[in-house]
Structures are given as C-alpha cells and as structure tokens.
Design an enzyme around this catalytic site. Structure first.
Site, PDB file in Angstrom:
ATOM      1  N   CYS A   1      40.292 -33.791-114.223  1.00 23.64           N
ATOM      2  CA  CYS A   1      38.951 -34.112-113.731  1.00 23.64           C
ATOM      3  C   CYS A   1      37.965 -34.538-114.809  1.00 23.64           C
ATOM      4  O   CYS A   1      37.187 -35.476-114.608  1.00 23.64           O
ATOM      5  CB  CYS A   1      38.385 -32.946-112.933  1.00 23.64           C
ATOM      6  SG  CYS A   1      37.963 -31.472-113.911  1.00 23.64           S
TER       7      CYS A   1
ATOM      8  N   HIS B   1      35.124 -27.677-112.890  1.00 20.38           N
ATOM      9  CA  HIS B   1      35.530 -28.932-112.254  1.00 20.38           C
ATOM     10  C   HIS B   1      34.382 -29.928-112.315  1.00 20.38           C
ATOM     11  O   HIS B   1      33.253 -29.629-111.918  1.00 20.38           O
ATOM     12  CB  HIS B   1      35.942 -28.709-110.809  1.00 20.38           C
ATOM     13  CG  HIS B   1      36.405 -29.955-110.119  1.00 20.38           C
ATOM     14  ND1 HIS B   1      37.399 -30.759-110.640  1.00 20.38           N
ATOM     15  CD2 HIS B   1      36.002 -30.563-108.960  1.00 20.38           C
ATOM     16  CE1 HIS B   1      37.592 -31.800-109.834  1.00 20.38           C
ATOM     17  NE2 HIS B   1      36.751 -31.701-108.824  1.00 20.38           N
TER      18      HIS B   1
ATOM     19  N   ASP C   1      34.852 -37.926-106.094  1.00 21.36           N
ATOM     20  CA  ASP C   1      35.777 -37.117-106.890  1.00 21.36           C
ATOM     21  C   ASP C   1      37.117 -37.829-106.967  1.00 21.36           C
ATOM     22  O   ASP C   1      37.884 -37.851-106.010  1.00 21.36           O
ATOM     23  CB  ASP C   1      35.953 -35.741-106.256  1.00 21.36           C
ATOM     24  CG  ASP C   1      36.705 -34.760-107.150  1.00 21.36           C
ATOM     25  OD1 ASP C   1      37.246 -35.196-108.184  1.00 21.36           O
ATOM     26  OD2 ASP C   1      36.743 -33.568-106.816  1.00 21.36           O
TER      27      ASP C   1
END
Length: 272
Positions: A70, A107, A122
């Site tokens: 991420c 995250h 995302d």
C-alpha cells in the site's frame, strides 16, 4: 525523469489517454492499476530496501513490474493524480478485518474530491480491495462487478470500508478524513516491512485483480475467484511456485529465489 514525466509514463503505460479530470478517469485508473501491477510482499520477505521516493516507486512498479504494497502503490497513484491536477490527498487507515480492536494506522489510502463529492481510492489493499473509487458521502451499497462495498460510520469520527463477504458486510479497515503528511507514513511503513510482528514480514502475499477475476496467493495457498466462483490450489513444490509467480502474476522470479520463498513460507504452511 521529472515528476511530470513519471506521471505521464504511468498514464501511457496503463493506456489511460485521454486523461480528463473526471470520475470516469479515476475509475479507469483504479481498474487498470489493479490489473497491471501486482500487490505483493516480495520486497519485504526478501529483506530488500524499500524507499518511498516517487522515482524509485515508478521504476519498481511500472518499469520493472515488481509490484509492492500500500505505501508504494497508493503513493504512486496519488502522485499521478496530483500531477494531473486532481484534488487528492493522503489518508491513513487502521486494518481491523472485522474485529473490535485498537491497531495503528498502517494502511495508506487516498481521498479524491470530484464535483464536491469525496471518494476513497485504494489501489494497494490486495484481493479484497475495491476495483473502483468508493463514494464516501453515502452509506448505500456500491456494486463493483460481482462485489459490493459500502462506507459506514463507526465511532468518534471514524468511517469503515466494508465488503460483502460470506453472507454479511465485513469491515476491512477504518479511517478518518484528517489531513496527514508524508512524514506520518514513515513509522507505519517501517513497522510494516521491518517489525518481526508485521503480517507482511511473516507471509508471502501476492494478488492481482481484474474486473471479475481475482488471483491471490498466501504462502502455500493459491486462490482464484472467477465471477464469484472460488477455486483453491495448494502449492506443492518450488517449481510450481516459480511457475505460478511467472504465469499468473507476471513476476519474473528465478528458481533460486522461488526455492528460498518455498522453504521459508510455503513449506511451513503445508505442515499446519
């Protein structure tokens, strides 16, 4: 390459011309990124250096096709959107996996504002992540192919991203709309790829996602979800691991590296 060159090369690599500042473009970017670039923990489990400067990320993800996690994927995507002129910024989230637990914000995601509406983008969550931007201002279910997502209020200003899974909605992570800086990513990134307790340090994870198909590998289990139908395979040898990484996930890994990964992560999972 300049920062502008990096953004243009990314857009060209994913076939995203023309690049217009609208929701359709962000949707195209989201889908294309997940289809072309793998989510994986390879750099983590191979103890490689993982700098987060955009030049390195472009070389790793776009040029070398090595993927990442991420803090890499979502930073590169945010850089591209910002260079193109989108109103976009960094957010940090807590991965809870449907548990009532207090965990750190490890995250990275992005907030994109279009025509007065906020969207969660995302491109770095793996097999359960959304294929399209998720609108934040509505609690309604948002259909994405054969998957359903929604964003709900949790508590104390926190929002939760949920996916419909196993007959009910499942909270993947919680987040808020505070303003975060790149410096705040540093400790979370360090924990995620250096701590002996971090999930990525202890697991070989790879995923790739297209419109209605998801390929994922976690240690010794390779799973394919095709239009909602799940097929699961067990990785039985280092040669099979090497083949799956190359042919399914487009990762050019030599046999010696595959053998190391098999011995450290796959074989122990077979004995559980």
């Amino acid at each position: 390459m300049t920062l502008s060159d990096i953004a243009n090369d990314y857009v060209d690599d994913l076939g995203l011309r023309p690049a217009t500042l609208d929701l359709e473009f962000v949707q195209r970017l989201n889908r294309a990124h997940l289809t072309h670039y793998t989510f994986n923990s390879l750099s983590v489990v191979l103890a490689q250096e993982m700098p987060l400067d955009v030049t390195h990320l472009h070389n790793k993800i776009v040029t070398r096709r090595r993927g990442g996690y991420c803090f890499e994927h979502n930073k590169l995507a945010l850089h591209v959107l910002s260079e193109l002129g989108f109103d976009a910024r960094l957010l940090l989230a807590k991965v809870v996996y449907n548990r009532d637990t207090d965990v750190p914000r490890t995250h990275r995601i992005s907030l994109v504002t279009l025509d007065g509406d906020d969207y969660l983008l995302d491109v770095g969550f793996g097999p359960l992540g959304p294929r399209h931007p998720v609108k934040i201002s509505t609690p309604e279910v948002q259909q994405q192919g054969n998957e359903q997502f929604r964003i709900v209020n949790v508590e104390r200003g926190e929002l939760g991203l949920q996916v419909y899974k196993d007959g009910d909605f499942f909270t993947l992570y919680t987040f808020n709309l505070h303003h975060y800086s790149e410096a705040e990513c540093t400790p979370a990134h360090f924990y995620s790829h250096k701590s002996p307790d971090a999930a990525f340090v202890n697991n070989l994870v790879i995923a790739k996602k297209s419109d209605n198909q998801t390929e994922s590998l976690r240690n010794g289990t390779w799973q394919r979800t095709d239009n909602g139908t799940v097929t699961e395979h067990t990785i039985a040898s280092e040669e099979q691991l090497n083949t799956v990484m190359k042919e399914v996930f487009d990762l050019e890994i030599d046999l010696a590296t595959a053998a190391f990964l098999f011995k450290k992560f796959v074989r122990p999972s077979l004995n559980q």
